[in-house]
Design a protein around this motif. Structure first.
Motif, short mmCIF file in Angstrom:
data_model
loop_
_atom_site.label_atom_id
_atom_site.label_comp_id
_atom_site.label_asym_id
_atom_site.label_seq_id
_atom_site.Cartn_x
_atom_site.Cartn_y
_atom_site.Cartn_z
N ARG A 8 75.15 65.40 -64.44
CA ARG A 8 75.68 65.74 -63.01
C ARG A 8 76.94 65.16 -62.87
O ARG A 8 77.31 63.98 -63.20
N ARG A 41 69.68 63.05 -53.00
CA ARG A 41 70.20 64.45 -53.37
C ARG A 41 71.78 64.34 -53.62
O ARG A 41 72.27 63.69 -52.80
N ASN A 42 72.00 64.84 -54.59
CA ASN A 42 73.56 65.02 -55.13
C ASN A 42 74.23 63.52 -55.39
O ASN A 42 75.46 63.18 -54.73
N TYR A 74 61.43 65.67 -55.62
CA TYR A 74 62.36 66.49 -56.14
C TYR A 74 63.59 65.86 -56.41
O TYR A 74 64.15 66.16 -57.45
N ASP A 75 64.06 65.16 -55.50
CA ASP A 75 65.23 64.48 -55.57
C ASP A 75 65.60 63.31 -56.55
O ASP A 75 66.19 63.21 -57.54
N TRP A 126 67.99 68.60 -58.19
CA TRP A 126 69.05 69.24 -57.51
C TRP A 126 70.34 69.47 -58.66
O TRP A 126 70.27 68.72 -59.68
N GLU A 144 65.14 75.40 -56.92
CA GLU A 144 65.25 75.18 -55.58
C GLU A 144 63.94 74.69 -54.84
O GLU A 144 62.98 75.29 -55.40
#
Length: 310
Positions: A135, A181-182, A221-222, A227, A232
């Motif tokens: 990422r 997230r991110n 999920y995170d 992500w 999604e």
């Protein structure tokens, strides 16, 4: 260079932005908006299923395109075996020719013919959970969820990391890595001494994210870095999951149209105590006896099967 680092680098190259697998693909003919009403289940008693396996179909009132299915397996029935199988070359479920096959569903994430989710039969590691993702042009170590049954027939869900090629090289942890997230900062890779050995395994299948643990929604999920993958939380598409109930039954669940955020709630209504997500989208598929009840014709490298031993 130690073997764990070599493994991370090798897995990162083919999976730069993948989760990996078919969850990014929409299946044709499925509803385009989330469906949130209760699923009405009916057990299918017209099939010649062995004792210890029941099959259920689900519909939603007013949503004619929606379908769901689950198999309920009693692992205490000695004649029944739940195991992942490796398919090389990759196959669709209707192409399986394994003897004494009762049912089959898709496994975890993959790219091409390479599985990126764990599949373990006894002491044989058929594939590993991915150990790192890319990422923001950086390498992110990652833990992913695992569903397992031990040799006594007890099921559990956990997070794992592979430090080598054998079951003895896998460690399980109470929590995944603490990603948000991110996040633009990779977490340090886990340390083997901070984890625990797996129990003596009957089988195990990986995927992610974890959906339910100890009877409550988890949805990591995170933390499992979905992500940036195409998987999604809020898009409606086919989903596959595996879980277990407080009574010890194993649930194999497939639907043609749910969001990831809706999935834990529907599993909890079935009495599930622990569950993980498997690959979805165009990869979700379910076969019962000779009928592929949900067939999207996508070949997969790992299938999860129920067989009846002679």
């Amino acid at each position: 260079m130690d073997c764990a680092l070599r493994y991370v680098l090798l897995l990162t190259l083919p999976c730069l932005l993948a989760a990996c697998g078919g969850d990014s693909d929409h299946a044709s003919g499925t509803p385009s908006s989330p469906v949130s009403s209760d699923i009405i289940w009916q057990q299918q008693d017209n099939l010649n299923l062995p004792a210890g396996v029941t099959f259920h179909r689900g519909q939603k009132e007013g949503h004619t395109q929606f379908s769901a299915w689950y198999l309920k397996l009693d692992p205490s029935v000695a004649e029944l075996a739940l195991n992942p199988i490796r398919l090389s070359p990759v196959k669709t479920l209707d192409q399986l020719t394994e003897p004494h096959l009762v049912a089959a569903m898709n496994g975890g994430f993959f790219g091409g013919d390479q599985s990126y989710s764990a599949a373990i039969k006894g002491n044989e590691v058929l594939s590993k959970n991915i150990a790192a993702l890319s990422r923001f042009n950086k390498t992110y170590p990652v833990m992913r969820a695992l569903f397992l049954t031990d040799t006594a027939g007890k099921s559990e869900v956990t997070w794992i990391y592979h430090f080598g090629d054998s079951v003895a090289d896998i460690r399980q942890y109470d929590q995944p890595l603490a990603y948000q997230r991110n996040s633009d900062t990779p977490q340090p890779a886990p340390q083997a001494e901070d984890g625990r050995l797996l129990p003596s395994l009957g089988m195990a299948i990986g995927g992610g994210p974890m959906l339910v643990q100890d009877g409550a929604t988890v949805l990591s999920y995170d933390e499992e870095i979905f992500w940036g993958s195409g998987v999604e939380l809020t898009d409606t598409r086919p989903r596959s999951a595996i879980g277990y109930t407080a009574q010890g039954y194993i649930i194999l669940f497939v639907t043609n149209a749910l969001t990831l955020t809706e999935l834990p709630g529907h599993l909890l209504k079935l009495g599930v105590e622990g569950a993980i997500n498997l690959d979805g989208g165009g990869s979700s598929a379910l076969r019962v006896l000779d009928d592929t009840v949900f067939n999207q014709h996508r070949p997969v490298p790992i299938a999860l099967t129920i067989s009846q031993e002679p």
